[in-house]
Structure formats: C-alpha cells, structure tokens
Design a protein around this motif. Structure first.
Motif, PDB file in Angstrom:
ATOM      1  N   PHE A 217      12.890  -0.363   1.028  1.00 51.33           N
ATOM      2  CA  PHE A 217      12.108   0.134   0.082  1.00 51.33           C
ATOM      3  C   PHE A 217      10.512   0.009   0.249  1.00 51.33           C
ATOM      4  O   PHE A 217      10.153  -0.707   1.083  1.00 51.33           O
ATOM      5  CB  PHE A 217      12.290  -1.061  -1.062  1.00 51.33           C
TER       6      PHE A 217
ATOM      7  N   GLN B 454       7.842  -8.636  -9.207  1.00 53.24           N
ATOM      8  CA  GLN B 454       8.301  -7.664  -8.154  1.00 53.24           C
ATOM      9  C   GLN B 454       8.199  -8.165  -6.783  1.00 53.24           C
ATOM     10  O   GLN B 454       9.284  -7.935  -5.925  1.00 53.24           O
ATOM     11  CB  GLN B 454       7.357  -6.519  -8.217  1.00 53.24           C
ATOM     12  N   TYR B 455       6.697  -8.830  -6.501  1.00 50.41           N
ATOM     13  CA  TYR B 455       6.512  -9.282  -5.274  1.00 50.41           C
ATOM     14  C   TYR B 455       7.788 -10.322  -4.782  1.00 50.41           C
ATOM     15  O   TYR B 455       8.356 -10.367  -3.590  1.00 50.41           O
ATOM     16  CB  TYR B 455       5.378 -10.013  -5.255  1.00 50.41           C
ATOM     17  N   GLU B 458      11.330  -8.765  -3.944  1.00 52.30           N
ATOM     18  CA  GLU B 458      11.255  -8.120  -2.663  1.00 52.30           C
ATOM     19  C   GLU B 458      11.594  -9.141  -1.686  1.00 52.30           C
ATOM     20  O   GLU B 458      12.045  -8.992  -0.646  1.00 52.30           O
ATOM     21  CB  GLU B 458       9.731  -7.423  -2.403  1.00 52.30           C
ATOM     22  N   GLU B 462      14.726  -9.826   1.076  1.00 50.58           N
ATOM     23  CA  GLU B 462      14.352  -9.941   2.476  1.00 50.58           C
ATOM     24  C   GLU B 462      15.021 -11.108   3.182  1.00 50.58           C
ATOM     25  O   GLU B 462      15.641 -11.233   4.136  1.00 50.58           O
ATOM     26  CB  GLU B 462      12.928  -9.974   2.748  1.00 50.58           C
ATOM     27  N   GLU B 475      13.788  -2.610 -12.235  1.00 52.61           N
ATOM     28  CA  GLU B 475      13.975  -3.179 -10.826  1.00 52.61           C
ATOM     29  C   GLU B 475      15.129  -2.542 -10.188  1.00 52.61           C
ATOM     30  O   GLU B 475      14.940  -2.357  -8.974  1.00 52.61           O
ATOM     31  CB  GLU B 475      14.565  -4.704 -11.082  1.00 52.61           C
ATOM     32  N   GLY B 478      14.356   0.058  -6.962  1.00 55.34           N
ATOM     33  CA  GLY B 478      13.766  -0.481  -6.045  1.00 55.34           C
ATOM     34  C   GLY B 478      14.562  -1.535  -5.151  1.00 55.34           C
ATOM     35  O   GLY B 478      14.317  -1.319  -3.888  1.00 55.34           O
ATOM     36  N   ASN B 482      16.643  -0.661  -0.871  1.00 53.11           N
ATOM     37  CA  ASN B 482      16.708  -1.332   0.208  1.00 53.11           C
ATOM     38  C   ASN B 482      18.150  -1.383   0.848  1.00 53.11           C
ATOM     39  O   ASN B 482      18.678  -2.309   1.686  1.00 53.11           O
ATOM     40  CB  ASN B 482      16.521  -3.068  -0.121  1.00 53.11           C
TER      41      ASN B 482
END
Lengths: 458, 540
Positions: A217, B454-455, B458, B462, B475, B478, B482
């Motif tokens: 992303f 949102q941060y 993400e 990860e 959401e 986004g 990934n």
C-alpha cells in the motif's frame, strides 16, 4: 417494484427534492485534490462529511481514498474551527507526511464563517506547516451549487495557489481535463503525446485512483500533477479547458493571472467533440495529425456506419453532470439516436442554452432540465417510455422497474467495474462507449425476439 | 487449536504510538489496551473526541441516527433537512434489506428525500421550505409517518425541526417527528443512535395497545438486516414457535414499532446502538432485556437456549434443542471442510460498535486467532461490560445528548417475571439487563484498540501480517493493496447473510475463499525476482 410509489402524473414540487441528480460540493473538491501528487485532501467540518465522501469515492473507484478531517464537535461549531484546523495540520504533517494538504470547507464551517486562509496563515506563522510543505484551500459550501461546483472551485484554487510562472513562455500547454475518470485523463494525455505536445494536466487522478496491485500500500501513489509542474503552468502557451462547468473557472483565472490564453471546449466525448479537441491541439503542435489518430477516428466512424440501423431513432433518457450530458447528447445525435429526456441536478442556465443548440433542431421533442431530480426523469419515462437509459448506478432502479436497457455512465458507479479503466473520451473512448450502448440494445433485442426472429448475425 | 507464537502485544502498542506528536501519543495510548490476565488492567478510553487530522473510521451523529437506526425502516418517509449531500450519501448505501408485506405496501427505502437547502435558507431560515417539503411528500405518498432529520447547518441557523413536525402533524393528521441529529453532535455515530432511540421511544413506541396473538413474544433490538441477517433469524424464530413482535430496525415497519411494548422480552443484538431503547422499555413497560448474539453457530445456539429458558416452557426448550442439533450438523460439516485451511491464521477486526465482538466467535469456530479488535464508535461498557456504567464520566461532548427521563407507565407497566422465575434464570446463569463487553472474551496478549487510525491500521498490518483484516469500505482497499484480504463487516462485501446457523456456514466459506483465493499468489510478475537481482547487481 422498487420505485413503486412514483406516480405517472407530474405535480409541481418547489421544496422537496426526490432522488437527487447531484450531490454536494466537498466531494468534488476531494476528487480534484486527489489529482495532485502526494496531496492529502482535508475536510474542514464534522467527521461525517469526510467519512461519507471517502465512502462514496471508494465505492466508485474501489481504491483507497485518503482524506483527513477537522473532526468538529459541538464546541468547535460554537467557538469556530481554528483550533481544530491548527491541530489537524500539525498532526497530518507529523503522521501522514504529505507534500501538500488541500483543504476544503463544508456547510458547517461555512455557516459559522471560519476564515480558512487566515487559519492557514496562522499555521505557517506558528510553524505547524513544515518549510517545504504547502497548504492550499478552497471554499465549498454544500448549500451552493453541486459536486461539480466543488470540483471546479478546487481546480481553480489549485491553479491560483500552486500555480507559478516565470514570464518566459515554454513549449507546453496546460490541460484541465474536467471531472472525468482516471482512464480518461490518461487517454487525453496519450492523445496529446501522439500530437507531439508537452502538456501539464491538472488535476490528474490517473495513477492515483486506479493504482496497481503491487502487494504494498502506498498512501501517495505515483500519479497526480507534481508541484514543480504546477509551478510552471504560468509559462504555458495556452490552456485547454475541457468542460465549461468544471474547468472554465480555473482556465480563466490562469489567463487573468499569467496571461495564458485559454480555450474552453466540451469534454471530448464522442466524434465531434473529439474532433474539436484534436483541432484545438493542432495549432500548438508542429506535427500533422498523426495517422494513428486518423485511424482511431476512422475506426469509430466505421463502427457507427456498420451498426447504425440499431441506433437510429432510439429514444434515450439521460441524467448526470452537465459537461458529460452536453457531449454525450451531441454524440447520441450523431448516432441518429434521440436524447429525449436530459436532466442534471446541477443548476446552470448555460447548460440549457448549450443543450438547445444541440437538440433544438435535431430532437425538437426533447425535454431538458437543470436543477431537477431523477424522480422527475422517471415520471417523464412513465409518461412516454424510452429505449435506453444512461446515468449513474442509481438509474438501475428505474431501469429495472420500467424494463429499460441501461448503460452506466457518470458518478457514482457503485455496482460495476470498467469505468475507471476504460476511457470514454477520444475516438477510442467513443468506440468503447458505443460498444456498451450497442451491447445493451442488442441484448434486449435478443431477449425479446420471437424464436423465429432470433438472429445469429446482427 | 494450533499453537501460534504471537509477538508481544505491549511492544506492538509502543510501535503504534512512536510517530505521533507527544500529546496525541498520550491520548491514543489510553485507547489501546493490551489484554492482560488481570481484569483491572483491561480498561480502555472510548467515546471521546477523535484528534483532528487523524484519519479515522468514524462518521457523524446524523449517520448514526438516519443511516443506522432509522434507515432500515421502510414505511417511515424520511426527509433530510439540509444541503443535498447528507441525504445523497445515506441513500441505499447500507444494504438494509426489507420485504414489504405486499407488492403495494409502502416502501420508501429506495427513495431519497431532501429539502436540498440553498444559501437563501441558510440566510433566511429553512423552516418554510421544510414545511412545504413535508406537504409535498404527503401529497405524493400519503405515508403513515414522516421523520425529519436535521443536518449541521439546520442546528446552526436555528431551524426547529420539532416545532415544524408538530405543526405539520396537526395539519396533516399523521405522525411526524424530528431528529436533532446534526453531524457535529457527540463524537461519532453513537450520539445519533441515542437520539434515534429517544425519538422513536417518544413518538412511536406504545401507540398501539392491541394485544398480540401468539406465544413467546419478544422484540429483536439492534439487528439491522444487513445482507438478510434478519430474514435468517425471523425464519429460525418462527420454526421454533416464537413470536417476533418487532425488530429495531431491520425489515421493520412503523406499525410493528407502535406495538412493540406488548412483547415480553427484548433481545439485544447491537448493544451500542440500541441499549437505550431496551432500558427505556424496561423502565416504562417492565420488559426485561437479554443480550444475545446470533453471529457464530455456538453463540446462536447459546442465545436460542437462553431465549427458550427465559420463557421456561419445557416443550419449547426441547423444540429449540432439536432445532439446534439439526442445524449444527450442517455447520460442523462446513467447519470441518474449511478449518484445515484456516487454522492458526491471524485476524484483526476494527469495526462498528458490536460487530468487532460478535464476529470473534466465528473466527474462533474456524480456528483463527483474533489478535486485535476494536470498535469505531462504542463506549466503555461495550468493551468492559456494563459494570463500568456507574463510574462512567460524561464529558462535554456527550452531555448535550438528551437523556430521556422515563418512569413506569401507570397503566401499562407490567413486570414480566415472578421472583421465582428470576431466581430460576439466575440459577441457569442467564443474566438479564446485562452485557459483559468484548474485552473479557478476548485472549491475553491481544490488543483492544478504540477508534483506530489509518496509521495504526497500517502499522498493525506490517507488524502482525495477519491473514485477514475486517473493517469497512474506507479501509478495505488500502488493506488489500498490501496483499491482505479485507472483509467488510458493515456491508459484508455485498454478501451474507452471516447470522444464525446458515449464516455461520456462509461466513466460514467466505473467509476460506478470501484468504485462499489464488490471486494473492499472483501479485508479482514472474520476472520480478530476476529483474530485482539484476537491478541490485547493476547498482552494486
């Protein structure tokens, strides 16, 4: 029946809008802002606006749509949103690190009278905006105009606040594409390249809202007009603005500020509007119109001549946005079709004048309205049916109830894909659009044909 | 259950907070709870303002009122007083399915009604236009009831939707009521739920005292019939011999609401959005409420047994048991099919105000581990249970949301249970008017995150690399960029139903498909690795 209560009899309405053919300004401002590289759109209002706009754009694009909000509370609505916006800017640059933040207002912040440019100045003074970063803003009160107005306002603000020039003219032209799909913007750039032109297109959502699946992303995808490009738009030979309702304001402002002459064209949808577009590019190019473009044109004309019998005389109802409706109606007339009902929710007398020029002689029975809704369009259809309906996904309810072939076109399209990938502008786009129109008409003929009249070859 | 080594949730929490400005980090820290063994550690901050500039999942008060609670009701004609956008975005976007009684019966849900407020009304007031809009709606549709919804500018310019409603109600002789659900009220959709509950309770519930035929009568509260969930449940109740009086508000009608006070029990599905109604009906009419969950086969079975035990009829209990046994056969078969492909995989759920809790059950059933879950707009009681209600502080943002003063109805209040019945239920472990919350049901070393940004989303992707993320439309893509599938738990990705036994089967298969679809393995072009090596070689 889904729209079971819509009566055939039309009674005047002065206060109640039913099934609108427009939405509000800020969503247009967000879409325009997404056409700037590494830009985060910011909604100065309550959270719901931003949530709704992101959701609506996401349903149409099936892509991540990033935007932040000032998250107004009742307190900020009383005392003003300055503290919220200052805090928001600080957070945005720290957490999400965009190069540019494009702020638009909402009916809330407009009604209470927040002075956004003043707040931005304060943010600069207080060091809430890092030195190499830029914040622009536009005013988009939801109670004026429509989503189209919001798009136009943001594009104009973009030109004025990000634009620059050196008084030294360069071999380049500006293209303002109007509210079209990323595929359309890509196609317009390709046509300009074929014509041998250097262009700066703004906004440019190609590569932003149609980004590839890579397994990673990227909050700021590769697309979008770049700041260094914007800073050269004042040096361009000319601006070609596509769509009066969405692009004229920015083009004229650029002309006034940087003396970049502008030409305002219809969106290049269909044969003749694309002809005018290519013709307008010609004087700026040292090349002759390349054979490749002549071929594309020839193929579109060929397709029309081959299939004309299925199109001629077909009655069409359309609803959507003014720039699209203008070019689309002209194209339909060139196909010998009859756009008998045309409705936009957006207000604009010039829309009516322009439609009169297109339809006045060719389709004298046509009914055209601005600032009206899809409920009225449905009533018209109930009174005298049509062979084809063209509009956004909300049209499917009318199409199903009245059993009309339906082509999805416009914003939003929430139930099909393709509109973001395949252009409808230019000759190739015209061919794709024609293919879709023919597809639904011929499917209908196949469905309704008696067994002995069911044709293998059409 | 397959053993999975999970990273230390406390370390992940630290990672989530690193980038924030100090003050924001401090605030966000209170919204992120590492679920530990000790109950007192598991406290969380919720239902407070989102920090401006944070990209949040949350919407507004109007969305909670008009979109969530009233939206699924087909025959209350709903006029949105304001500029066009608010009406437009809540037009058919929530997948509330409905089945009108007949082809002619009223159904206004496919329609969008708005006063499309213009600058003129902002300056001179919009009440006149609203009145006329109501008149025009009445003349065209002749509805039994009209709801008027206020959007941000309406409150700011001082249009009184309640006064206009009263006047027009008198004039037209139908029930017209307003909702002061301006978007800036409260801190999320949650304020709108409360306002919707209040107005429905005040203006609709209790208008029809006609006795209801049938046995074992109850209402289902907080079930909005996304993707047909309510249809599945309606069938299940009917087959077991229950009488469903009304649903708030999936597949609902105005008349059902009017007589809902004649039921003997309220089942509460989404505690967050509808607990106000349950509480008010308890106080005024004496109807107890029972928190149930029809998401997940086991939870559905438990809930059905509780329901049967509440009414206490032996034959009913046996019928329900038989029904469960029959349905569980198909459930177990489907589960055995998908479990080997899903066992031990990680899931994260950040959505709504009850779904992040309910859906954990489905994941447990297919052997997946929920390592993080949180709500978009819930309150502390939805996380920690109603036990925290007494100590709950009401801040400035929530104080202005009206708390209705409700008393026993002098003629219609009727206790539904005798002391003996209550005692028996307690012995069976059935707690009335009780919700334990989400966190006590989560495993230790997992994360509960309120109003996730949102941060943070993400970062979680990860750090956990989950097999699946659950959230909403904003959401979804986004997450999927990934290479991780994202299941929408608001719209169900246009699938469903997921409630009840058949719904559980649908969900197992859906998750299996999403996680194991071939396309995730085809993201990279066949030459990617080779070219990467070549590029590295060229630059070295």
């Amino acid at each position: 029946m889904l729209l079971r209560h819509t009566p055939k009899e039309i009674t005047p309405r002065a206060a109640l809008t039913i099934n609108p053919a427009k939405t509000c300004q800020p969503i247009g401002a967000i879409y325009a802002s997404l056409g700037i590289h590494k830009c985060l759109p910011h909604s100065h209002g309550a959270q719901g606006c931003c949530a709704y706009h992101r959701s609506a754009l996401t349903r149409h694009y099936k892509e991540p749509i990033m935007a932040s909000t000032s998250s107004f509370t009742e307190g900020s609505s009383v005392f003003g949103g300055q503290a919220n916006l200052l805090q928001a800017l600080n957070n945005i640059f720290t957490i999400y690190n965009p190069d540019i933040v494009a702020i638009h207002t909402t009916c809330l912040s407009e009604t209470i009278g927040d002075d956004v440019p003043q707040i931005i100045s304060k943010a600069y003074e207080e060091g809430k905006i890092p030195k190499d970063k830029v914040v622009i803003s536009t005013s988009t009160p939801s109670y004026v105009g429509s989503h189209i107005t919001g798009f136009s306002n943001m594009v104009k603000s973009m030109a004025m606040q990000l634009g620059g020039g050196s008084s030294c003219k360069k071999d380049q032209i500006n293209i303002i594409p109007g509210w079209v799909e990323p595929a359309d913007m890509r196609e317009i750039k390709r046509l300009c390249r074929e014509m041998g032109l250097n262009t700066i297109m703004f906004p440019d959502t190609s590569g932003v809202v149609d980004s590839p699946q890579t397994g990673k992303f990227n909050m700021y995808p590769q697309g979008g007009v770049r700041l260094d490009e914007m800073q050269r738009i004042g040096d361009s030979e000319a601006t070609i603005a596509l769509g009066k309702f969405t692009s004229q304001a920015a083009a004229e402002a650029l002309d006034a500020k940087y003396k970049v002459p502008c030409e305002i064209l219809d969106l290049p949808i269909g044969l003749r509007a694309t002809d005018r577009f290519i013709n307008t590019l010609r004087p700026h190019s040292r090349l002759k119109v390349p054979e490749s473009i002549n071929y594309e044109r020839g193929r579109l004309v060929d397709m029309i001549t081959d299939m004309q019998q299925y199109l001629a005389g077909k009655r069409v109802a359309l609803f959507g946005d003014p720039d699209q409706l203008i070019s689309l109606s002209e194209f339909l007339v060139d196909l010998d079709m009859r756009p008998v009902y045309v409705i936009t929710g957006t207000r604009g007398k010039k829309f009516l004048r322009h439609m009169q020029e297109i339809l006045g002689e060719a389709v004298p029975e046509a009914k055209v309205q601005h600032a009206k809704d899809a409920f009225l369009l449905h009533q018209w259809i109930k009174n005298e049916p049509v062979d084809l309906l063209i509009g956004n996904s909300y049209g499917k309810y009318i199409a199903r109830d009245e059993d009309i072939p339906f082509v999805r076109y416009g914003f939003p399209i929430t139930d099909r894909v393709g509109h973001t990938y395949f252009p409808s502008v230019g000759y190739q786009g015209g061919s794709q659009l024609l293919e879709r129109i023919l597809g639904v008409l011929l499917d209908r003929q196949d469905r309704d044909a008696p067994e002995e009249g069911f044709e293998l070859v059409m | 259950m397959k053993k999975v080594n999970l990273p230390d949730a406390a370390k992940i929490k630290d990672e989530l907070l690193k980038t924030y400005p100090t003050k924001v980090g401090r605030k966000r820290s209170k919204h992120i709870t590492v679920v530990g063994e000790k109950k007192e550690d598991n406290s969380i901050q919720a239902n407070v303002r989102t920090v401006p500039g944070i990209i949040t999942q949350r919407g507004c008060c109007y969305a909670g009122c008009r979109g969530v609670v009233l939206g699924p009701t087909r025959d209350i004609l709903q006029i949105i007083h304001g500029p066009v956008g608010c009406a437009y975005y809540s037009w058919l976007t929530r997948r509330n399915q409905t089945r009108p009684e007949s082809p002619d019966a009223p159904n206004y849900m496919p329609y969008c009604f708005t006063t499309d407020m213009q600058e003129e009304q902002i300056v001179f007031g919009g009440e006149k236009k609203l009145k006329q809009a109501i008149q025009e709606a009445y003349d065209l549709f002749h509805p039994k009831a009209i709801g008027i919804f206020a959007t941000c500018p309406v409150g700011l310019i001082g249009d009184d939707v309640h006064q206009v409603s009263r006047e027009m109600s008198r004039e037209l002789g139908i029930n017209i009521f307003g909702f002061s659900c301006e978007g800036y009220k409260g801190v999320s959709q949650s304020a709108g739920h409360h306002i919707a509950n209040n107005q429905l309770f005040k203006h609709v519930v209790g208008r029809d005292d006609e006795p209801i035929a049938g046995k074992y009568k109850f209402n289902l509260l907080g079930e909005y019939n996304i993707g047909g969930d309510a249809f599945v449940l309606e069938e299940m109740f009917a087959e077991c011999g229950f009488t469903l009086v009304s649903t708030f508000s999936g597949n609902s009608s105005y008349d059902d609401f009017c007589k809902s006070h004649n039921a003997d029990l309220n089942l509460v599905m989404c505690h967050r959005s509808i607990n106000y109604m349950a509480e008010m009906m308890q106080t005024k009419f004496g109807i107890p409420w029972l928190k149930i969950n029809f998401i997940g086969a086991q939870e559905t079975a438990n809930s059905m047994r509780k329901l049967a035990n509440y009414f206490g009829d032996q034959q009913l209990i046996e019928t329900v048991d038989k029904y469960i046994a029959r349905e569980m056969q198909a459930v177990e078969k489907a589960r055995a099919e998908v479990r080997p492909r899903l066992e031990g995989k990680l899931a994260l759920l950040f959505v709504g105000g009850s779904r992040a809790h309910h859906y954990q059950e489905l994941f447990k059933e297919i052997g997946m581990k929920v390592v993080g879950a949180g709500y978009e707009f819930a309150h502390r009681d939805d996380y920690e249970g109603r036990k925290v209600l007494d100590g709950l502080e009401v801040d400035a943002d929530s104080r202005n949301i009206e708390e209705l003063k409700v008393a026993n109805d002098s003629t219609r209040y009727k206790p539904r249970l005798s002391a003996d019945q209550k005692k028996k239920l307690t012995q069976q472990g059935i707690k009335l008017n009780h919700y334990e919350g989400m966190i006590p049901t989560m495993e230790k070393n997992t994360l509960s995150i309120d109003d996730i940004s949102q941060y943070e989303q993400e970062k979680l992707l990860e750090l956990y690399k989950p097999a699946l993320f659950c959230a909403g439309i904003k959401e979804k893509y986004g997450v999927q960029k990934n290479g991780i599938p994202c299941k929408q738990l608001h719209s169900y990705d246009y699938g469903g139903p997921y409630a009840g036994f058949q719904g559980a089967i649908n969900f197992y298969r859906e998750i299996d498909r999403m996680i194991n679809t071939r396309i995730w393995k085809l993201i990279d072009a066949p030459w990617k690795e080779e070219e990467q090596i070549r590029a590295n070689f060229a630059t070295s």
